[in-house]
Structures are given as structure tokens and as C-alpha cells.
Write an enzyme that holds these catalytic residues in place. Structure first.
Site, PDB file in Angstrom:
ATOM      1  CG  HIS A  37      42.025  78.866  74.332  1.00 20.83           C
ATOM      2  ND1 HIS A  37      41.135  79.725  73.684  1.00 20.83           N
ATOM      3  CD2 HIS A  37      42.611  77.886  73.186  1.00 20.83           C
ATOM      4  CE1 HIS A  37      41.536  79.829  72.620  1.00 20.83           C
ATOM      5  NE2 HIS A  37      42.318  78.738  72.155  1.00 20.83           N
ATOM      6  CE  LYS A  64      42.992  82.909  68.270  1.00 18.42           C
ATOM      7  NZ  LYS A  64      43.152  81.850  69.176  1.00 18.42           N
ATOM      8  CG  HIS A 137      41.237  72.935  68.692  1.00 16.93           C
ATOM      9  ND1 HIS A 137      41.932  74.209  67.835  1.00 16.93           N
ATOM     10  CD2 HIS A 137      40.122  72.782  68.222  1.00 16.93           C
ATOM     11  CE1 HIS A 137      40.804  74.535  67.156  1.00 16.93           C
ATOM     12  NE2 HIS A 137      40.003  73.897  67.359  1.00 16.93           N
TER      13      HIS A 137
END
Length: 152
Positions: A37, A64, A137
Site C-alpha cells: 500500500h 487482486k 492493514h
């Protein structure tokens, strides 16, 4: 006096053994978060950028469905776990400030080089999970009210 130091010394030594493995596990989750990310200086931020970054970051086996890259510096993102973040639902944190982000959505193709992505660029508040002060996350990004259209 020597007898009482034995158990204390044992607890101290066990603490030294257990702590590095816990930190290493959190560091591994943080490193995975960065790999999936984080991109400090994006080039292009278009569909080709998404295809290239998704392949470079090993997110195309299988393709993804959606992935967001956060642009900026690591310290700003880490700060969401502290002073630049507020509690959000389910033990998550939402950033106080907005981040430049690129979201890549799968538009077709199978795994590997055949995955095709559509890029969308924005400035958004991010929602992340943190462990021991580190992001581990990415949950979502939130459109700011001033950018939202009449449908929001």
C-alpha cells in the site's frame, strides 16, 4: 539475597527472548503493509501505473480485485496510529489529514501480466489497523465531504 535475584533474572532473560520475536512479527506485518500500500513518489498514477505497480508488488497471482497505494512519507502514515489518527470502528484508526492515494481496480484479464487495472486518483482520509504503533492493514479510504458529489 542471591536466591531472590534468580527468579527476577529468569523473567528478565525470558523477556529478552520473547520480545524480539514479537517485534519481528509486527515488523513483518508492517513491511507487508508497505509493500502492498505504500509508494512515496508515484510516476503517472494512470492505468499503466496500476498494472506496473500491481505486478511489481506481486499482487497479480491471482489478480487482486482492488488495491490502494498511499503516497507521501512513511512517518505521516505511521502517525495515523498516533497523533494524526482517531479511533474508528472495529479497532481501526482514521486519519485526521488526507493523503494522496491511487486506487487500482481490476478490470479484466487473468493472473500475471494479463491483469488489467483502472486507476483512480484522489486525496482521502485513510482507515488502517495498527499494532504497536505501526500500520499493518489498510481498510479503506474515505472521500472528504468537500469532494463528494451530490450523490453522497
Amino acid at each position: 539475597m542471591t536466591m531472590s535475584l534468580g527468579p527476577l533474572l529468569l523473567v528478565f532473560v525470558l523477556g529478552l527472548i520473547v520480545t524480539p520475536s514479537t517485534l519481528a512479527q509486527n515488523d513483518a506485518r508492517y513491511i507487508k503493509f508497505l509493500k502492498q500500500h505504500y509508494d512515496a513518489n508515484p510516476k503517472g498514477r494512470d492505468d499503466r501505473y496500476c498494472g506496473s505497480m500491481m505486478r511489481k508488488r506481486d499482487l497479480t497471482s491471482p489478480c487482486k480485485d482492488r488495491n490502494t497505494f498511499i503516497h507521501g512519507n512513511k512517518d505521516s502514515i505511521k502517525a495515523v496510529c498516533g497523533e494524526n489518527g482517531n479511533p474508528y470502528e472495529n479497532n481501526l484508526r482514521i486519519s485526521i489529514s488526507e493523503f494522496q492515494v491511487t486506487t487500482c481496480r481490476h478490470t479484466g484479464g487473468s493472473s500475471g501480466r494479463r491483469c488489467r487495472y483502472r486507476a483512480s486518483r484522489d486525496f482521502r482520509r485513510i482507515v488502517i489497523a495498527c499494532e504497536n504503533g505501526l500500520p499493518v492493514h489498510f481498510d479503506e479510504s474515505v472521500i472528504s465531504p468537500k469532494q463528494a458529489g451530490p450523490w453522497h
